[in-house]
Enzyme design. Sequence first.
Site, short mmCIF file in Angstrom:
data_model
loop_
_atom_site.label_atom_id
_atom_site.label_comp_id
_atom_site.label_asym_id
_atom_site.label_seq_id
_atom_site.Cartn_x
_atom_site.Cartn_y
_atom_site.Cartn_z
N SER A 197 31.41 105.75 75.11
CA SER A 197 30.79 105.79 76.43
C SER A 197 31.38 106.93 77.25
O SER A 197 31.27 108.08 76.86
CB SER A 197 30.94 104.44 77.12
OG SER A 197 30.14 104.34 78.26
N ASP A 344 20.61 100.66 73.58
CA ASP A 344 21.56 101.03 74.63
C ASP A 344 20.83 101.20 75.96
O ASP A 344 19.93 102.03 76.09
CB ASP A 344 22.27 102.34 74.26
CG ASP A 344 23.51 102.59 75.08
OD1 ASP A 344 23.43 102.46 76.32
OD2 ASP A 344 24.56 102.92 74.50
N HIS A 378 24.67 98.52 74.99
CA HIS A 378 25.83 99.38 75.20
C HIS A 378 27.15 98.63 75.02
O HIS A 378 28.03 99.07 74.28
CB HIS A 378 25.76 99.99 76.60
CG HIS A 378 26.68 101.15 76.81
ND1 HIS A 378 26.49 102.38 76.21
CD2 HIS A 378 27.80 101.28 77.56
CE1 HIS A 378 27.44 103.21 76.58
NE2 HIS A 378 28.26 102.56 77.40
#
Length: 453
Positions: A197, A344, A378
């Site tokens: 991330s 995601d 995510h």
Amino acid sequence: MKLGIVAFTLISFAAQALALVARENLPKPQNDPFYQPPDGWESKKVGTILRSRKVNINTLVKDNLKEAWQLLYRTTYRSDDEPTTTVTTIMVPHNAQNDSLVLYADFEDAGAPQCAPSYTWRAGLLSDTSSIFNVGIAMLYLQEGYIVTMPDKEGNKGAFGSGHVEGRQSLDGIRATLAFDKIGLNKNARVVGHGYSGGGIQCGWTAALKKSYAPEINSVGWFTGGTPSNVTALVEKINGGPFAGYVAGGLGGVISTYPDVKAYTDKVFTKQAQKDLEFPRKHCQEEITLHFLFKNFYDKSFSTVGKRFLYEPVVQKALNELTMGTNPDFTPDTPVLMAHGVSDEVAPYEAAHETYKSWCKNGADVEFVSFANPVSAHGVTTVTSTVPGFLWNRDRLQGKPVQGGCREIKNYDVGVNSHALGEDFESALGLLKGLLGDKIGPNDEYLKDALHK
């Protein structure tokens, strides 16, 4: 950018229920003399160590450590004529291997000094409860005997999302760590990086800039997962949603490091916008997320030109520079493993895949793993990609070759087997498994429901 919605709620509960924290009364970086460079620092070479100190790490990993150090070192922002300094935190396990070094890209996702790992890892997990993810991942490498270095990659400008800054400051952090003579590390040690991330931004740009900026570093592999590789696509995806706070943090980081963008936004952003952009410079990720829930940054109360500010040529020039893969000169010369969840809801899957294709076109060796289960959002993929990323990096540090060129793989895992690496690793994997929770819903719907309530 690290929190999928399930993890967001579970993580705060876990920190309190497990009593993982014993805070210390530490001065924040802006009040700590260690962070102030000595006279003449500007003339030093990048990567030069300016100060060092032993520190206590105040998280679960303290039981794995022989010692921990912090280094203040000379580095830059976007170009060589923008000198600055920052700090890296080095963790040395008891069974340290002196021929290997891991760059761990902590996903702090905020611009305030107290959100940086040099502070949060000393102050305790509750200074930023999402750090539990970072701890669980770093524990794997420490348990294997690898020395881990974690640079404060945003510098004094809070340059969250400004990839060239994060990459340069990470590479100089590696240089400083390799030069530090008190940890017994081989100066030509093999180096890998792990980032997910916001950490994927850091690790991706470290990989991309290494050839031109720090060719002497003996890097052998980079893992980057859930990577927001295209800022424009990211803003379009999350604006007005539960993760809109990342827009505020990212805009602040770009504005602080691109003077021409600042000059433009000073003209078109409202007084309320200027006030909004101060918030990420003073608070950490969880507070930012909650403060900007469902915020629409295209609204005229923020931008007098509405959405058009994002596509103004001066802004697009900067954002194009920050899109991984657009410049062939910034192509990784070391193998890369990319991982991304197809569902995601924070970092666009398609944008990461475009980076993969661009890097491959320009000659990089890249393996792209699509976590293809529909629930691979995510936060879920933060956890499920950790073991594959760790194992891949371990193979690189052990000298095992990669299959040359590029290839794509699909992975349908949505869980973590805490026994997968043997009993020595069960504490770290158990922590990550606990964060995933007993239930997984499509696109992390559980926290969305909680937030709406």
